[in-house]
Motif scaffolding. Structure first.
Motif, short mmCIF file in Angstrom:
data_model
loop_
_atom_site.label_atom_id
_atom_site.label_comp_id
_atom_site.label_asym_id
_atom_site.label_seq_id
_atom_site.Cartn_x
_atom_site.Cartn_y
_atom_site.Cartn_z
N SER A 1 -6.89 -6.04 17.57
CA SER A 1 -5.80 -6.09 16.59
C SER A 1 -5.62 -7.50 16.05
N GLN B 1 -8.55 -8.24 13.64
CA GLN B 1 -8.36 -7.54 12.38
C GLN B 1 -7.23 -8.17 11.56
N ALA B 2 -6.22 -8.71 12.25
CA ALA B 2 -5.16 -9.42 11.53
C ALA B 2 -5.73 -10.64 10.81
N MET C 1 -8.79 -10.91 9.77
CA MET C 1 -9.57 -10.40 8.64
C MET C 1 -8.66 -10.05 7.47
N PHE C 2 -7.51 -9.45 7.76
CA PHE C 2 -6.56 -9.13 6.70
C PHE C 2 -6.03 -10.40 6.04
N ASP D 1 -8.51 -11.52 3.60
CA ASP D 1 -8.43 -10.74 2.35
C ASP D 1 -7.27 -11.22 1.49
N VAL D 2 -6.13 -11.47 2.13
CA VAL D 2 -4.96 -11.96 1.38
C VAL D 2 -5.25 -13.31 0.75
N PHE E 1 -1.08 -5.61 -0.49
CA PHE E 1 -0.49 -4.91 0.65
C PHE E 1 -0.80 -3.43 0.59
N GLN F 1 -4.57 -2.77 1.23
CA GLN F 1 -4.90 -2.91 2.65
C GLN F 1 -4.37 -1.75 3.47
N THR G 1 -6.88 0.83 5.26
CA THR G 1 -6.86 0.99 6.71
C THR G 1 -6.77 2.45 7.10
#
Length: 334
Positions: free
Chosen positions: A98, A101-102, A104-105, A108-109, A123, A126, A130
């Motif tokens: 987790s 992946q945070a 990775m997010f 992306d942001v 948002f 994503q 997901t």
């Protein structure tokens, strides 16, 4: 960005956090407790992810590489809740995966911020991505387990089976080492590998020589660029990653970080992050193309450059009990 677009309210993320943690607890406590992880394990894993996301995110933002929490999470739950392999991998997933992946997010942001994409659109994309991706992953895994006979059975590779599942083997072996056997009986006072714990101290002290050298030689600017967490942690993906991945990673890094940066410094400063995202996207697209054009057509025997080296350890499956001989490759221990 704030002048032109509405920001994402904090309560959106807070509602998402509470809802997902609730679903995680329900998954572990429900379904006959098949995952073996109690509610406090989920909360502890979430706390670890929350604690380490910022420091590891800073390292990832500066270097595009970041140390993982896989060993730490397995070690913690292995000590607290030994003898339960599914609880170990579930704790590892909620604590380590987790967090990764945070990060990775966040990447992306960051890319969306550079490309002037509205934050609320990011948002939503994503969130939908997901849900779609997790559903497809789960459905595909379920379908493969139900339809492929002997999936992940390495003995069937010689019969032409392409399902070697190196990543799943690593995950499974970790559940046995840290969950069934447990760190106490392997790396603790009851085990044979207790001296391995000194490497935690070595990793803690590893940045110290770099700091001392940078202080002694302030005119040598390149010394400050030596990042010991990256050097040590970069090989954490070696199983199942092969040597060719690191060779290409180093080749691209040397070319673009030294030659292109020195020659076109202004251009590089404006487009380096977009180029990095383009290279990542190119790898993903090429994986699909190679599968459709080659593997999907049963074209085998491709001798790709970099794969000639033998990455496999021939002794990995050899017994270590004294006096047992299984073949001419494995040594006989006395």
């Amino acid at each position: 960005m704030k002048k032109n677009y509405k920001v994402v309210p904090e309560w959106w993320f807070q509602v998402m956090l509470v809802g997902v943690i609730g679903l995680a607890i329900f998954s572990c406590e429900g379904f006959g407790k098949q995952l073996q992880l109690p509610y406090w394990g989920v909360l502890l894993a979430a706390g670890l992810a929350f604690l380490f996301t910022l420091p590891i995110g800073i390292i990832a933002a500066q270097t595009n590489q970041g140390p993982g929490l896989n060993v730490i999470t397995e070690l913690i739950i292995g000590y607290l809740y030994p003898g339960r392999p599914l609880a170990n991998v579930a704790f590892k997933t909620y604590g380590y995966v987790s967090m990764s992946q945070a990060i990775m997010f966040l990447g992306d942001v960051k890319l969306g911020h550079y490309m002037k994409i509205p934050p609320r659109s990011m948002f939503l994309v994503q969130l939908v991505g997901t849900i779609v991706a997790s559903s497809v992953y789960f459905g595909t895994s379920w379908w493969l387990l139900e339809t492929v006979d002997g999936i992940c059975d390495v003995t069937k590779v010689a019969e032409g089976s392409p399902w070697t599942c190196p990543g799943d083997d690593v995950f499974y072996n970790a559940s046995i080492i840290w969950g069934v056997v447990g760190p106490l009986r392997m790396f603790g006072r009851l085990g044979l590998y207790s001296k391995m714990n000194y490497f935690f101290l070595a990793g803690l002290l590893a940045p110290l020589p770099v700091w001392i050298l940078s202080a002694l030689y302030p005119d040598k600017k390149w010394i400050k660029l030596i990042n010991m967490p990256i050097i040590i942690g970069a090989t954490g993906s070696m199983p199942p990653t092969r040597s060719v991945n690191y060779l290409m990673w180093g080749l691209v890094g040397i070319i673009f970080n030294f030659y292109v940066y020195r020659r076109y410094k202004g251009w590089w400063a404006r487009h380096n992050y977009v180029l990095s995202a383009g290279l990542d996207a190119g790898v993903a697209f090429m994986a699909i193309v190679v599968y459709v054009a080659l593997q999907g057509q049963n074209i085998e025997g491709m001798n790709w450059w970099g794969l000639e080296l033998d990455d496999h350890c021939q002794l990995a499956k050899c017994p270590t009990a004294p006096g047992i001989k299984v073949n001419d490759v494995c040594p006989v221990f006395t």
